[in-house]
Design an enzyme around this catalytic site. Structure first.
Site, PDB file in Angstrom:
ATOM      1  N   PRO A 277       0.797  -1.230   0.128  1.00 22.82           N
ATOM      2  CA  PRO A 277      -0.058   0.031  -0.146  1.00 22.82           C
ATOM      3  C   PRO A 277       0.737   1.205  -0.149  1.00 22.82           C
ATOM      4  CG  PRO A 277       0.043  -0.790   2.203  1.00 22.82           C
ATOM      5  CD  PRO A 277       0.995  -1.933   1.269  1.00 22.82           C
ATOM      6  N   ASP A 450       6.027   2.528   1.536  1.00 25.83           N
ATOM      7  CA  ASP A 450       5.357   1.759   2.065  1.00 25.83           C
ATOM      8  C   ASP A 450       4.627   2.213   3.245  1.00 25.83           C
ATOM      9  OD1 ASP A 450       3.833  -0.705   2.910  1.00 25.83           O
ATOM     10  OD2 ASP A 450       5.624  -1.796   2.550  1.00 25.83           O
ATOM     11  N   HIS A 451       3.274   2.371   3.111  1.00 24.02           N
ATOM     12  CA  HIS A 451       2.680   3.215   4.261  1.00 24.02           C
ATOM     13  C   HIS A 451       2.595   2.140   5.372  1.00 24.02           C
ATOM     14  CE1 HIS A 451       0.489   6.311   5.649  1.00 24.02           C
ATOM     15  NE2 HIS A 451      -0.029   6.636   4.890  1.00 24.02           N
ATOM     16  N   ARG A 452       2.826   0.821   5.575  1.00 24.09           N
ATOM     17  CA  ARG A 452       2.975  -0.037   6.474  1.00 24.09           C
ATOM     18  C   ARG A 452       3.956   0.011   7.425  1.00 24.09           C
ATOM     19  NH1 ARG A 452       2.659  -5.782   3.220  1.00 24.09           N
ATOM     20  NH2 ARG A 452       4.434  -4.500   2.341  1.00 24.09           N
ATOM     21  N   CYS A 454       5.727   3.118   7.996  1.00 25.15           N
ATOM     22  CA  CYS A 454       5.570   4.349   8.648  1.00 25.15           C
ATOM     23  C   CYS A 454       4.428   5.313   8.138  1.00 25.15           C
ATOM     24  CB  CYS A 454       6.941   5.151   8.146  1.00 25.15           C
ATOM     25  SG  CYS A 454       7.127   5.672   6.500  1.00 25.15           S
TER      26      CYS A 454
END
Length: 480
Positions: A277, A450-452, A454
């Site tokens: 994501p 990658d929003h997972r 940070c």
């Protein structure tokens, strides 16, 4: 003794299971040495030359250029052999082509019927090697049936060799293909002297003799004209009206296989889009001072410092402050894995597609060392000489798409990494500098992350630090 050894596509490492034949470096009938490259293949990681562990004569090749072969599939066969006093290498193959002793020399292998390589070893001395033109009275061609089973073919070749040996000693031929060509075109191999080592008859010798026989063949006599018969004059034949040849229709579409390096990148990008994501943030930065600092470094003498090396050095400093972005996600364990070492990959466009070489241990390198490594990897990428190790193991990617003349981009993260910094072109633009409007060298920077691993605050802090270092390179001195 003689034997035909099969060389299979070896395991090229890095978990690769197949390779595409790009270019054959040898032909059937060629003499090859031990460890001589015989074929150039392209794997999912790089283009490599494959050496053959056997020395001898190539008797068969498997697969045309453009064919994909799995690891372990046959590549080619090589006929090897040595006299009784010859030596072999550690893998059991001949260390090279044996030297045939002169016929009639006491104590040589030519006198020992049990120690002579069948079909090899009685070539003419070097002073008498020449190609003999076949006579016009050569026997008619004997063509092997198309549906002949494999077992019958080997038996027929063995019978031919035995027949040659019984009549006038072994013929200096070890390639079944050469024997088959001679049999099909009715050539007597005993009338030929080979151009190979020790008089070995190669495919080129047979083809030369075939062409010579075709040129020497007498023309067929013309059929006698029929006797004239009184009667009315014959009517001239009707001349057909010419019609336009049909023009083949152009194909509606072109299909390009996704394989090799291009196929691997397609798989990685698809996986990145489906699993990660991602989000992107960007900022404009005044690069005037960075360009001035680079010019001052290069004016001081020594190797020139590249701009991408300075940007990589800035990224190393930014990752030290924001280690969340030098990470990967273990989906099976549901864990974020933060990495200590920094290996910076950079996107390189080549004729074979997009590749991402990796500068290993970038955090331990100076700007000068980074410049040299970027230059080396770029040249290797253009020439297709990158090894699989140089294309794997990256932890962060630097994408300089400004070389294409564009300002911004939202790149796809190089799976399984967590972030990629994009750098646009540097162009003069109006900019407020020290409270006044001025023309400055402006660049757009973008960070896809990658929003997972940070949130937006961490990504924004990373990008802002990079922009600050671009605008004021002296900030880097705090981290050196």
């Amino acid at each position: 003794m003689a034997q035909v050894l099969e060389f299979r596509l070896p395991d090229l490492g890095e978990g690769l299971t197949e390779a595409e034949i790009v270019r054959w470096l040898v032909a059937v009938g060629d003499v090859v040495e031990v460890d001589q490259p015989v074929v150039e293949v392209e794997t999912a990681k790089a283009m490599v030359e494959v050496p053959c562990p056997y020395g001898g004569v190539v008797t068969a090749r498997f697969g045309e250029e453009g064919t994909e072969l799995p690891v372990g599939a046959p590549l080619l066969t090589v006929a090897v052999g040595a006299a009784a006093t010859g030596t072999t290498t550690g893998n059991g193959s001949s260390g090279g082509m044996p030297s045939a002793p002169a016929a009639g020399t006491p104590g040589t292998a030519a006198e020992s019927s049990g120690n002579v390589l069948v079909g090899y070893g009685t070539g003419a001395p070097a002073a008498r090697r020449r190609r003999v033109r076949p006579t016009a009275s050569a026997p008619a061609a004997r063509v092997a049936p198309a549906d002949e089973p494999a077992g019958a073919a080997e038996a027929r070749v063995a019978a031919d060799i035995a027949d040659d040996t019984e009549q006038s000693g072994p013929v200096p031929v070890i390639s079944p293909l050469v024997r088959r060509l001679a049999r099909e075109y009715g050539l007597d191999l005993r009338q030929l002297s080979g151009s190979g080592p020790d008089g070995l008859i190669l495919r080129a010798d047979v083809e030369y003799a075939m062409r010579a026989a075709g040129a020497a063949a007498p023309a067929a006599p013309a059929a006698p004209a029929p006797a004239a018969v009184p009667g009315p004059a014959p009517r001239p034949p009707a001349v057909p009206t010419p019609t336009a040849a049909p023009v083949p229709a152009a194909p509606a579409a072109e299909r390009i296989p996704l394989r090799g390096v291009r196929g691997t990148m397609a798989d990685k990008l698809s996986r990145s889009r489906s699993e990660i994501p991602d989000a992107t943030c960007w900022v404009d930065a005044d690069a005037t001072e960075l360009l001035a600092a680079r010019a001052a470094m290069n004016a001081a003498g020594g190797p020139k410092i590249s701009l991408i090396a300075l940007l990589a050095r800035i990224c190393v400093a930014a990752l030290a402050r924001h280690p969340e972005l030098n990470a990967t996600v273990d989906t099976a364990a549901r864990e974020i894995v933060r990495l200590r070492d920094v290996h910076i990959g950079f996107a390189a466009q080549t004729g074979r597609g997009l590749v991402v070489p990796v500068v290993k241990d970038a955090h331990r390198r100076s700007a000068e060392s980074l410049t040299g490594e970027f230059a080396r990897l770029t040249e290797a990428a253009r020439e297709g000489r990158l090894s699989p190790a140089e294309l794997t193991g990256g932890t962060f990617t630097l994408n300089n798409y400004g070389v294409f003349g564009v300002d911004g981009s939202t790149p796809i993260i190089n799976h399984p990494e967590a972030a990629m910094l994009g750098v646009g072109r540097i162009v003069p633009k109006p900019w407020v500098h020290q409270g006044e409007l001025a023309v400055r060298q402006v660049v757009q920077l973008s960070l896809t992350f990658d929003h997972r691993v940070c949130d937006g605050g961490t990504a924004g802090g990373f990008l802002r630090y990079v922009a600050d270092c671009v605008e004021q390179p002296a900030i880097l001195l705090r981290s050196l």
